[in-house]
Motif scaffolding. Structure first.
Motif, short mmCIF file in Angstrom:
data_model
loop_
_atom_site.label_atom_id
_atom_site.label_comp_id
_atom_site.label_asym_id
_atom_site.label_seq_id
_atom_site.Cartn_x
_atom_site.Cartn_y
_atom_site.Cartn_z
N GLU A 134 0.84 -1.20 0.00
CA GLU A 134 0.00 0.00 0.00
C GLU A 134 0.87 1.23 0.00
N ILE A 135 0.72 2.05 -1.04
CA ILE A 135 1.48 3.29 -1.11
C ILE A 135 0.55 4.42 -1.53
N ARG A 136 0.37 5.37 -0.65
CA ARG A 136 -0.42 6.58 -0.95
C ARG A 136 -1.65 6.33 -1.83
N GLY A 137 -2.60 5.60 -1.35
CA GLY A 137 -3.85 5.43 -2.10
C GLY A 137 -3.85 4.29 -3.10
N ILE A 138 -2.66 3.71 -3.33
CA ILE A 138 -2.63 2.56 -4.24
C ILE A 138 -2.45 1.30 -3.40
N LYS A 139 -3.34 0.35 -3.63
CA LYS A 139 -3.26 -0.90 -2.90
C LYS A 139 -3.10 -2.03 -3.92
N ILE A 140 -2.03 -2.79 -3.77
CA ILE A 140 -1.76 -3.90 -4.69
C ILE A 140 -1.82 -5.20 -3.89
N ASP A 141 -2.75 -6.06 -4.26
CA ASP A 141 -2.83 -7.37 -3.62
C ASP A 141 -2.08 -8.34 -4.53
N LYS A 142 -0.85 -8.67 -4.12
CA LYS A 142 0.00 -9.53 -4.96
C LYS A 142 -0.56 -10.94 -5.07
N THR A 143 -1.19 -11.41 -3.99
CA THR A 143 -1.71 -12.78 -4.00
C THR A 143 -2.90 -12.91 -4.95
N VAL A 149 -7.15 1.86 -6.73
CA VAL A 149 -6.62 3.22 -6.68
C VAL A 149 -7.67 4.05 -5.96
N ASN A 150 -7.31 4.60 -4.81
CA ASN A 150 -8.24 5.34 -3.93
C ASN A 150 -9.54 4.56 -3.74
N GLY A 151 -9.42 3.29 -3.47
CA GLY A 151 -10.58 2.44 -3.18
C GLY A 151 -11.30 1.88 -4.39
N GLU A 152 -10.92 2.33 -5.58
CA GLU A 152 -11.60 1.85 -6.77
C GLU A 152 -10.72 0.82 -7.48
N GLU A 153 -11.30 -0.35 -7.77
CA GLU A 153 -10.49 -1.38 -8.41
C GLU A 153 -10.25 -1.07 -9.88
N LYS A 154 -9.01 -1.27 -10.32
CA LYS A 154 -8.64 -1.03 -11.73
C LYS A 154 -8.13 -2.34 -12.32
N GLN A 155 -8.38 -2.50 -13.62
CA GLN A 155 -7.95 -3.72 -14.31
C GLN A 155 -6.59 -3.53 -14.97
N PHE A 156 -5.71 -4.47 -14.77
CA PHE A 156 -4.37 -4.43 -15.37
C PHE A 156 -4.11 -5.71 -16.13
N ILE A 207 -3.55 4.86 -12.83
CA ILE A 207 -3.26 5.24 -11.43
C ILE A 207 -3.08 6.74 -11.20
N GLU A 208 -2.75 7.48 -12.24
CA GLU A 208 -2.47 8.90 -12.04
C GLU A 208 -3.72 9.76 -12.25
N MET A 209 -3.85 10.81 -11.45
CA MET A 209 -4.94 11.78 -11.61
C MET A 209 -4.68 12.57 -12.89
N ASP A 210 -3.41 12.95 -13.08
CA ASP A 210 -3.01 13.74 -14.24
C ASP A 210 -1.75 13.08 -14.80
N THR A 211 -1.90 12.43 -15.96
CA THR A 211 -0.76 11.68 -16.52
C THR A 211 0.39 12.61 -16.93
N ALA A 212 0.08 13.90 -17.10
CA ALA A 212 1.13 14.86 -17.46
C ALA A 212 1.99 15.20 -16.24
#
Ligand code: CA
Length: 229
Positions: A134-143, A149-156, A207-212
């Motif tokens: 968990e780093i600043r709003g990003i949570k990665i469940d490796k298992t 990202v900020n509680g919302e699941e994203k697909q990778f 993951i980024e709010m602003d990719t720039a």
């Protein structure tokens, strides 16, 4: 608090067991009839069962057998006859312990505690917690290979996930595109360092709010990328 079900038709014995177990801090339920006892044993959650052998309705043999077909909960069998205990052992119904009447209530409590402790160790040893970063709003469940990202699941995609996880696990370390390509893609993979650039772009979009102005994966010009802690 551990919850125990006693199935015992002799109320005096049931009361004695209940009193001693409650004094030791257990929550105790009693059923005097085999049928009701079996129904509750299967329908409700208990941490341990104390079953008398001879019961009206369904006997202790049958209750033990039916519990064991569905649950691993510890079972203590109680019987008035030593011969019956030898018989239960012989049947291999899966009871964990056998107590002959008359027994000392403190002996029963000691056995209950021992079986609960043993069972908890057994169950506890099977629980493996997921490996989470968990780093600043990003949570990665490796298992589970899931990302929020900020509680919302994203697909990778697989490689996006591997790349993000690698960078997040090694924060503040600058990696060149070549290093990342070697780390995430195997030697036989078709592609080059441009693949890394494409994947970083895709990850940033998620993951980024602003990719720039990336807050997580920074570009170190002329070198590579770094996950900012
Ligand atoms: Ca009985």
């Amino acid at each position: 608090m551990s919850r125990i079900l006693i199935v015992e038709d002799e109320t005096a014995i049931a009361d004695l067991e209940k009193d001693y177990l409650e004094l030791s801090g257990f929550e105790v339920e009693v059923e005097n009839d085999g049928m009701t006892g079996l129904a509750r044993a299967l329908a409700e959650e208990f941490d341990l069962f104390i079953l008398d052998l001879m019961l009206p309705g369904t006997d202790g043999f049958e209750i033990c057998k039916q519990i064991r077909e569905r649950k691993n909960t510890p079972i203590l069998m109680v019987s008035a006859k030593k011969d019956d205990i030898d018989k239960i052992r012989g049947l291999g119904l899966g009871a964990d312990d056998y107590v002959t009447k008359p027994f000392s209530p403190s002996e029963l409590v000691a056995r209950v505690k021992a079986h609960l402790a043993r069972y908890e160790r057994l169950v506890g040893s099977n629980i493996v917690e997921n490996d989470i970063i968990e780093i600043r709003g990003i949570k990665i469940d490796k298992t589970a290979r899931r990302v929020w990202v900020n509680g919302e699941e994203k697909q990778f995609t697989t490689k996006e996930f591997d790349l993000l996880t690698f960078l997040a696990e090694n924060p503040n370390h600058v990696y060149t595109k070549e290093e990342l390509f070697r780390e995430i893609w195997d030697m036989e993979s078709i592609g080059d360092i441009a693949t890394v650039t494409v994947h970083i772009k895709k990850i940033r979009e998620k993951i980024e709010m602003d990719t720039a102005k990336p807050q997580y994966i920074e570009t170190i010009w002329g070198v590579g990328y770094r996950f900012k802690l």
